[in-house]
Design an enzyme around this catalytic site. Structure first.
Site, PDB file in Angstrom:
ATOM      1  N   GLU A 467       0.824  -1.207   0.000  1.00  0.00           N
ATOM      2  CA  GLU A 467       0.000   0.000   0.000  1.00  0.00           C
ATOM      3  C   GLU A 467       0.861   1.262   0.000  1.00  0.00           C
ATOM      4  O   GLU A 467       0.471   2.284  -0.558  1.00  0.00           O
ATOM      5  CB  GLU A 467      -0.956  -0.007   1.201  1.00  0.00           C
ATOM      6  CG  GLU A 467      -1.929  -1.180   1.230  1.00  0.00           C
ATOM      7  CD  GLU A 467      -2.751  -1.336  -0.038  1.00  0.00           C
ATOM      8  OE1 GLU A 467      -2.954  -0.336  -0.769  1.00  0.00           O
ATOM      9  OE2 GLU A 467      -3.194  -2.477  -0.319  1.00  0.00           O
ATOM     10  N   HIS A 473       3.154   6.657  -5.107  1.00  0.00           N
ATOM     11  CA  HIS A 473       2.796   6.998  -6.490  1.00  0.00           C
ATOM     12  C   HIS A 473       2.034   8.320  -6.521  1.00  0.00           C
ATOM     13  O   HIS A 473       2.199   9.134  -7.445  1.00  0.00           O
ATOM     14  CB  HIS A 473       1.933   5.873  -7.075  1.00  0.00           C
ATOM     15  CG  HIS A 473       2.025   5.739  -8.555  1.00  0.00           C
ATOM     16  ND1 HIS A 473       1.334   4.781  -9.265  1.00  0.00           N
ATOM     17  CD2 HIS A 473       2.700   6.446  -9.499  1.00  0.00           C
ATOM     18  CE1 HIS A 473       1.612   4.885 -10.553  1.00  0.00           C
ATOM     19  NE2 HIS A 473       2.419   5.899 -10.714  1.00  0.00           N
TER      20      HIS A 473
END
Length: 689
Positions: A467, A473
């Site tokens: 995660e 990202h």
């Protein structure tokens, strides 16, 4: 008059602690009205420019979308009847507005004019990609539909949203309503002490003696892995396998009709837009070219993995015989697997768990991110939705703030199961300044017990790293246009690349040393125990691989249809897939699809293959770090190479969806992806047979 925290300016952070259910409807109603008026003004321009169209549209709608994201987020982490009702009251209006925007001819013409204007040649890559994707999304949003077809598209979209919400609610309620109270301690034989303590605490919270077992993962898994009581394992297995189905204790929450409705609506929407199936429609926005390519990809992986999976099962059944289990059943799998692991590798997951205290793991994760990408996570005093939540301000290598991260790690009643990341606010450049991204990282780990820190299994550690890849990202983006940010524009079958990539570091000893501190002695994970862990890394990897392929093939086949399937056809398709690729066949009453929220309440319909597709990319990307690894003083391999990390950050994470993911991968790796690294990492290469 009390201010409504959902109406906070986009420049401010949300006051989560102040949000009440009765804030939702007034805020969403007001923001919808404001957004609709602003959109109409933009759509009526006679000579559109970039500034008067795209940034103006964000300004018109971003406060609405942020407020709605916050509502959906709170509904998933602190669900209550009042909050659920408030969300459901607004859902049709939000869906209608979204469809209206997607089909707005005036708005579409503005973007079309931008794409054809002389200025287009001077736009930067982000601007061009924004327009390109917007025109595609208008087409997929039904902008070219007329008359009855246009009206029907809107009806389908609203019904889909309501059905997905109902599916999610049925799963949550079905899980939360089931509980097993035990007063005979002998029935808990084999289950670790910390899990038993949590069971006792849960029973006491209900004012009952003994122990309370639920279907939440921190409760369910210890029973399935460690309980010597086979009848108890079977009871929990059946309860979990029949969540929200016709086989559950409470059939009022049966998702059969919801599944049929969603498949019917998805097939009809695809037909309206000129596609043969929902899978074909979905793959318009993916790396994969078509459903046949995906099915061939999965079948090829299955062909390679099946011999290993069959060998895994033979070993499991043989060990079950040694344990006195002559008629091996699916509810024995996790228990026998753990016993087999202990006998083969001389360690238990519970032994390893003592070294992974949550504070140490988090600090170690942050250290990895800093070494690889130059980012620092600084604890921040921010308003949160639950006392368990931790907040951080994220800084880059130049000590500049680049975003905010909220971490909510523990399972609890009213919280959806699983682990996920979401973005409350994307990074966006505005003339007034830079809006920093705000990201949620959600897990469902066991909470602390007996005044000790929470203990994570190695699988929990892997989940947390997974995660964190999604979060990075979003947080490390340098994209100024939110329409081409990672979560908005990266193809769904590439979105798992950063997350699965991060998992690899959980198998490197220099990393695990920084992640570990024994709960009692504070000693790091011993090298000998680490070596056992690595030796067992690919324990049953064949079975794990075919299980994921089973899910992905099932998903693709039920969506690669010209019409919606009945629930009987859905279950028959699953049986067909299992006969081809599975090695453990569940009982006939098993109802896995009824709680498969990824497909029916999340965004993975016709997209579950993305996990395996992106795993090829992530394993190959990690191979670049292996190629640049150094050797530490104790002889371990150190893959935390800052130079390779900087290239990964700059070519994969920072660029979001400014270019197709395939181009970003080639920019980082210097070539097209290869599946060999994945097979090697999984112990499924030919020379491992």
């Amino acid at each position: 008059m009390m201010t409504n925290p959902l109406l906070a300016p986009i420049t401010e952070l949300i006051d989560y602690a102040a949000i009440q259910a009765d804030h939702v409807e007034p805020a969403i109603t007001q923001l919808l009205q404001q957004a609709r008026q602003a959109v109409e003004q933009i759509a009526q321009q006679s000579t559109p420019t970039w500034e008067s169209t795209v940034p103006a549209l964000h300004l018109a709608t971003e406060q609405l979308w942020r407020a709605w994201t916050v509502v959906g987020h709170l509904d998933s982490v602190i669900n209550s009847p009042a909050l659920r009702d408030a969300k459901n009251q607004c859902l049709p209006h939000i869906t209608e507005f979204s469809t209206w925007m997607g089909q707005h001819q005036g708005l579409y013409q503005q973007y079309l004019a931008l794409s054809q204007s002389p200025d287009y040649a001077h736009y930067n890559a982000e601007q061009k990609r924004t327009i390109e994707l917007a025109l595609r999304d208008f087409r997929l949003g039904g902008v070219e539909l007329q008359g009855q077809a246009r009206q029907r598209y809107g009806e389908i979209t609203e019904q889909q949203a309501l059905a997905s919400q109902r599916f999610s609610e049925n799963v949550l309620d079905s899980m939360d309503q089931w509980a097993l109270y035990i007063t005979d301690a002998s029935q808990l034989a084999g289950i670790p002490a910390d899990a038993q303590a949590a069971f006792a605490q849960a029973a006491a919270a209900d004012g009952k003696p003994g122990w309370k077992i639920t279907l939440k993962m921190p409760s369910y898994l210890p029973v399935m892995q460690y309980a010597d009581n086979r009848e108890l394992r079977q009871t929990l297995y059946k309860a979990y396998a029949t969540i929200a189905s016709d086989q559950a204790e409470n059939t009022d929450l049966d998702n059969s009709d919801v599944i049929e409705q969603l498949l019917r609506l998805r097939a009809e929407k695809a037909k309206l837009l000129g596609y043969d199936s929902f899978a074909d429609l979905r793959l318009e926005t993916r790396m994969a070219d078509n459903a046949h390519q995906v099915i061939d990809f999965l079948n090829d992986l299955a062909r390679r993995a099946l011999p290993f999976a069959q060998r895994d099962l033979e070993q499991l059944k043989a060990h079950a015989q040694q344990l006195g289990i002559a008629d091996f059943q699916p509810w024995d799998a996790a228990y026998v697997s753990e016993k087999l692991r202990q006998s083969q590798y001389n360690y238990s997951e519970d032994e390893v768990k003592q070294y992974f205290t949550e504070p140490q793991v988090l600090n170690g994760l942050f250290d990895v991110a800093q070494r690889l990408f130059g980012v620092e996570f600084k604890p921040a005093t921010l308003s949160v939705w639950h006392p368990d939540v931790k907040a951080y301000e994220v800084h880059n290598q130049h000590q500049q703030a680049i975003g905010y991260l909220y971490i909510d790690l523990y399972a609890r009643s009213g919280k959806q199961g699983g682990a996920w990341v979401n973005s409350e606010r994307s990074r966006r450049y505005h003339p007034d300044g830079l809006y920093l991204p705000v990201t949620y990282l959600i897990c469902n780990f066991s909470a602390p017990q007996d005044n000790k820190p929470a203990l994570l299994t190695h699988d929990d550690v892997i989940t947390l790293f997974h995660e964190s890849g999604h979060a990075l990202h979003n947080l490390l983006s340098t994209v100024d246009e939110p329409d081409v940010s990672a979560f908005a524009a990266v193809e769904w079958d590439a979105i798992e690349l950063p997350s699965q990539f991060m998992e690899n570091f959980c198998w490197e000893y220099p990393v695990l040393k920084t992640l570990s501190a024994h709960v009692d002695t504070q000693e790091p994970l011993p090298l000998a125990l680490y070596q056992k862990l690595v030796a067992a890394k690919n324990f049953q990897s064949g079975m794990q691989m075919v299980r994921q392929i089973e899910f992905a093939l099932f998903d693709m086949l039920i969506h690669h249809q010209s019409r919606g399937l009945t629930i009987q056809e859905v279950l028959q398709t699953l049986d067909q897939v299992r006969n081809e690729v599975a090695v453990i066949i569940p009982p006939a009453w098993h109802r896995f699809p009824h709680a498969f929220s990824h497909l029916f309440a999340g965004g993975y319909g016709a997209g579950y293959y993305s996990y395996k597709w992106a795993e090829v990319l992530s394993a190959d990307a990690y191979a670049a770090f292996e190629e640049n690894a150094t050797t530490t003083a104790d002889g371990s391999r150190d893959t935390l190479d800052p130079a390779t990390g900087a290239r990964f950050r700059d070519e994969i994470l920072a660029v979001g969806g400014v270019r197709p993911a395939a181009q970003s991968f080639v920019a980082f790796r210097g070539r097209e992806p290869s599946a060999e690294a994945l097979l090697r990492h999984s112990g499924l290469s030919e020379d491992a047979a």
